[in-house]
Design a protein around this motif. Structure first.
Motif, PDB file in Angstrom:
ATOM      1  N   ALA A   1      15.996 -56.530  21.009  1.00 34.60           N
ATOM      2  CA  ALA A   1      16.821 -56.793  22.193  1.00 34.60           C
ATOM      3  C   ALA A   1      18.123 -56.008  22.198  1.00 34.60           C
ATOM      4  O   ALA A   1      18.879 -56.076  23.173  1.00 34.60           O
ATOM      5  N   ASP A   2      18.407 -55.271  21.143  1.00 39.17           N
ATOM      6  CA  ASP A   2      19.692 -54.587  21.012  1.00 39.17           C
ATOM      7  C   ASP A   2      19.457 -53.096  20.732  1.00 39.17           C
ATOM      8  O   ASP A   2      19.333 -52.683  19.581  1.00 39.17           O
ATOM      9  N   PRO A   3      19.413 -52.274  21.777  1.00 40.49           N
ATOM     10  CA  PRO A   3      19.128 -50.855  21.569  1.00 40.49           C
ATOM     11  C   PRO A   3      20.103 -50.163  20.627  1.00 40.49           C
ATOM     12  O   PRO A   3      19.709 -49.253  19.889  1.00 40.49           O
ATOM     13  N   GLU A   4      21.359 -50.588  20.619  1.00 38.81           N
ATOM     14  CA  GLU A   4      22.323 -49.915  19.754  1.00 38.81           C
ATOM     15  C   GLU A   4      22.028 -50.182  18.279  1.00 38.81           C
ATOM     16  O   GLU A   4      22.197 -49.289  17.437  1.00 38.81           O
ATOM     17  N   ARG A   5      21.584 -51.379  17.946  1.00 34.84           N
ATOM     18  CA  ARG A   5      21.205 -51.652  16.556  1.00 34.84           C
ATOM     19  C   ARG A   5      19.969 -50.843  16.167  1.00 34.84           C
ATOM     20  O   ARG A   5      19.898 -50.293  15.061  1.00 34.84           O
ATOM     21  N   LEU A   6      18.991 -50.766  17.061  1.00 32.96           N
ATOM     22  CA  LEU A   6      17.810 -49.958  16.782  1.00 32.96           C
ATOM     23  C   LEU A   6      18.196 -48.500  16.551  1.00 32.96           C
ATOM     24  O   LEU A   6      17.725 -47.855  15.612  1.00 32.96           O
ATOM     25  N   ARG A   7      19.077 -48.004  17.386  1.00 34.90           N
ATOM     26  CA  ARG A   7      19.500 -46.607  17.256  1.00 34.90           C
ATOM     27  C   ARG A   7      20.274 -46.389  15.958  1.00 34.90           C
ATOM     28  O   ARG A   7      20.145 -45.341  15.322  1.00 34.90           O
ATOM     29  N   GLY A   8      21.079 -47.370  15.594  1.00 37.85           N
ATOM     30  CA  GLY A   8      21.821 -47.244  14.343  1.00 37.85           C
ATOM     31  C   GLY A   8      20.897 -47.142  13.147  1.00 37.85           C
ATOM     32  O   GLY A   8      21.107 -46.313  12.244  1.00 37.85           O
ATOM     33  N   ILE A   9      19.858 -47.970  13.131  1.00 42.22           N
ATOM     34  CA  ILE A   9      18.867 -47.910  12.044  1.00 42.22           C
ATOM     35  C   ILE A   9      18.151 -46.563  12.053  1.00 42.22           C
ATOM     36  O   ILE A   9      17.941 -45.936  11.013  1.00 42.22           O
ATOM     37  N   GLY A  10      17.784 -46.117  13.248  1.00 47.70           N
ATOM     38  CA  GLY A  10      17.061 -44.862  13.358  1.00 47.70           C
ATOM     39  C   GLY A  10      17.908 -43.651  12.993  1.00 47.70           C
ATOM     40  O   GLY A  10      17.459 -42.759  12.261  1.00 47.70           O
ATOM     41  N   HIS A  11      19.133 -43.604  13.503  1.00 50.33           N
ATOM     42  CA  HIS A  11      19.996 -42.450  13.220  1.00 50.33           C
ATOM     43  C   HIS A  11      20.328 -42.363  11.733  1.00 50.33           C
ATOM     44  O   HIS A  11      20.393 -41.258  11.171  1.00 50.33           O
ATOM     45  N   ALA A  12      20.536 -43.503  11.087  1.00 51.88           N
ATOM     46  CA  ALA A  12      20.845 -43.478   9.658  1.00 51.88           C
ATOM     47  C   ALA A  12      19.699 -42.861   8.873  1.00 51.88           C
ATOM     48  O   ALA A  12      19.910 -42.014   7.985  1.00 51.88           O
ATOM     49  N   ALA A  13      18.475 -43.270   9.186  1.00 50.62           N
ATOM     50  CA  ALA A  13      17.307 -42.713   8.494  1.00 50.62           C
ATOM     51  C   ALA A  13      17.103 -41.246   8.843  1.00 50.62           C
ATOM     52  O   ALA A  13      16.771 -40.423   7.979  1.00 50.62           O
ATOM     53  N   LEU A  14      17.309 -40.911  10.114  1.00 42.59           N
ATOM     54  CA  LEU A  14      17.130 -39.527  10.545  1.00 42.59           C
ATOM     55  C   LEU A  14      18.098 -38.592   9.827  1.00 42.59           C
ATOM     56  O   LEU A  14      17.722 -37.481   9.417  1.00 42.59           O
ATOM     57  N   GLU A  15      19.326 -39.044   9.627  1.00 41.52           N
ATOM     58  CA  GLU A  15      20.297 -38.203   8.925  1.00 41.52           C
ATOM     59  C   GLU A  15      19.929 -38.023   7.451  1.00 41.52           C
ATOM     60  O   GLU A  15      20.141 -36.951   6.875  1.00 41.52           O
ATOM     61  N   VAL A  16      19.388 -39.069   6.848  1.00 36.62           N
ATOM     62  CA  VAL A  16      18.919 -38.934   5.466  1.00 36.62           C
ATOM     63  C   VAL A  16      17.808 -37.880   5.391  1.00 36.62           C
ATOM     64  O   VAL A  16      17.810 -37.008   4.505  1.00 36.62           O
ATOM     65  N   LEU A  17      16.869 -37.949   6.324  1.00 37.90           N
ATOM     66  CA  LEU A  17      15.763 -36.990   6.335  1.00 37.90           C
ATOM     67  C   LEU A  17      16.265 -35.582   6.627  1.00 37.90           C
ATOM     68  O   LEU A  17      15.867 -34.612   5.968  1.00 37.90           O
ATOM     69  N   ARG A  18      17.152 -35.458   7.608  1.00 33.14           N
ATOM     70  CA  ARG A  18      17.663 -34.139   7.985  1.00 33.14           C
ATOM     71  C   ARG A  18      18.442 -33.491   6.847  1.00 33.14           C
ATOM     72  O   ARG A  18      18.441 -32.263   6.697  1.00 33.14           O
ATOM     73  N   ALA A  19      19.092 -34.301   6.029  1.00 32.78           N
ATOM     74  CA  ALA A  19      19.919 -33.775   4.943  1.00 32.78           C
ATOM     75  C   ALA A  19      19.125 -33.351   3.717  1.00 32.78           C
ATOM     76  O   ALA A  19      19.683 -32.726   2.809  1.00 32.78           O
ATOM     77  N   GLN A  20      17.839 -33.671   3.682  1.00 30.43           N
ATOM     78  CA  GLN A  20      17.038 -33.270   2.526  1.00 30.43           C
ATOM     79  C   GLN A  20      16.924 -31.749   2.462  1.00 30.43           C
ATOM     80  O   GLN A  20      16.618 -31.105   3.474  1.00 30.43           O
ATOM     81  N   PRO A  21      17.119 -31.143   1.305  1.00 33.87           N
ATOM     82  CA  PRO A  21      17.072 -29.681   1.209  1.00 33.87           C
ATOM     83  C   PRO A  21      15.734 -29.071   1.633  1.00 33.87           C
ATOM     84  O   PRO A  21      15.702 -27.932   2.095  1.00 33.87           O
ATOM     85  N   ARG A  22      14.655 -29.825   1.498  1.00 31.39           N
ATOM     86  CA  ARG A  22      13.333 -29.302   1.871  1.00 31.39           C
ATOM     87  C   ARG A  22      13.067 -29.409   3.375  1.00 31.39           C
ATOM     88  O   ARG A  22      12.096 -28.838   3.874  1.00 31.39           O
ATOM     89  N   THR A  23      13.890 -30.156   4.097  1.00 37.10           N
ATOM     90  CA  THR A  23      13.656 -30.388   5.527  1.00 37.10           C
ATOM     91  C   THR A  23      14.152 -29.226   6.364  1.00 37.10           C
ATOM     92  O   THR A  23      15.286 -28.766   6.204  1.00 37.10           O
ATOM     93  N   ASP A  24      13.310 -28.742   7.278  1.00 38.07           N
ATOM     94  CA  ASP A  24      13.757 -27.843   8.330  1.00 38.07           C
ATOM     95  C   ASP A  24      14.419 -28.728   9.391  1.00 38.07           C
ATOM     96  O   ASP A  24      13.733 -29.457  10.112  1.00 38.07           O
ATOM     97  N   PRO A  25      15.743 -28.712   9.493  1.00 28.60           N
ATOM     98  CA  PRO A  25      16.429 -29.702  10.337  1.00 28.60           C
ATOM     99  C   PRO A  25      16.149 -29.569  11.824  1.00 28.60           C
ATOM    100  O   PRO A  25      16.388 -30.501  12.589  1.00 28.60           O
TER     101      PRO A  25
END
Length: 242
Positions: free
Chosen positions: A87-111
């Motif tokens: 029911a709270d899009p901002e909380r969903l986005r917060g969870i998603g963005h946090a994980a996305l940044e972890v993935l994007r920051a991985q040296p093996r990831t093409d960002p």
């Protein structure tokens, strides 16, 4: 011979310490990457194996956490946690963005080459990433046909594929219609696959689902849904192009 390597990654989100599962393909170069959102029950070994399977295909894969390392066995506890999230899009986005940044920051990831797939509540998370204009090459969801706030679907920059069971009482025919109308009105490149006879969480092997009405594993459609996810990635995020 080099093989897939895996490790646990911890990161903050939603006031919790999330415990994700990172799987890295063989080799040393940058690769396209996939974010994987789990069902409302949380991240378990089944979802971790999905990340491992994608790494075997050449993707950097992160199965993200929803509940600070918890996996719910009690459906009521799960609903008490998940319903306020959905029911709270901002909380969903917060969870998603946090994980996305972890993935994007991985040296093996093409960002610049990241896709997101999600199941149930995890699917709601990746859809909200799309509505928040995240730079994704594809979004895939199973059992997650959540609609967003007016006008925000126009921010989705990539193809969207969704799969759902025809007999899913949670993602009903009316919900399917609302979801597809939202994407169509926004001009999104979308596809919906309805798996005949399947109910909610049809893709997940049975755990203890006897107390949850409308939930049942459907092995044949589970295999088909996974193949459809792989087809989406092959089309929008081919490893060979990395």
């Amino acid at each position: 011979m080099e093989t897939v390597t895996t490790r646990t990654v911890e990161y903050p989100a939603d006031g919790l310490t999330m415990v994700g599962h990172l799987a890295l393909p063989a080799g040393t170069g940058r690769r396209p990457a996939v974010l994987i959102g789990p069902e409302g029950t949380g991240l378990n070994d089944f979802q971790r194996r999905r990340a491992d399977a994608l790494a075997e295909l050449g993707y950097v894969a992160l199965a993200f956490d929803l509940h600070g390392g918890r996996w719910f066995t009690d459906p009521q506890e799960m609903l008490e946690r998940c319903l306020p999230l959905i029911a709270d899009p901002e909380r969903l986005r917060g969870i998603g963005h946090a994980a996305l940044e972890v993935l994007r920051a991985q040296p093996r990831t093409d960002p610049g080459r990241i896709a997101a797939i999600g199941y149930g509540t995890g699917g709601a998370v990746v859809l909200e990433l799309g509505r928040a204009a995240a730079d994704l090459k594809a979004i895939g969801t199973v059992n997650a046909l959540t609609t967003g706030r007016p006008g925000e679907a126009a921010n989705i920059r990539c193809p969207v594929w969704a799969g759902v069971g025809s007999e899913d009482p949670i993602m009903s025919a009316a919900q399917r219609d609302a979801f597809t109308a939202e994407l169509q009105d926004a001009g999104v490149d979308w596809r919906l696959t309805v798996y005949g006879g399947a109910r909610h969480a049809f893709h997940h092997p049975p755990v203890d689902q006897s107390v949850v009405p409308g939930v049942a594993h459907h092995p044949r459609h589970a295999r088909r849904a996974w193949h459809d996810v792989l087809a989406l990635l092959a089309e929008c995020l081919p490893v060979a192009a990395g």
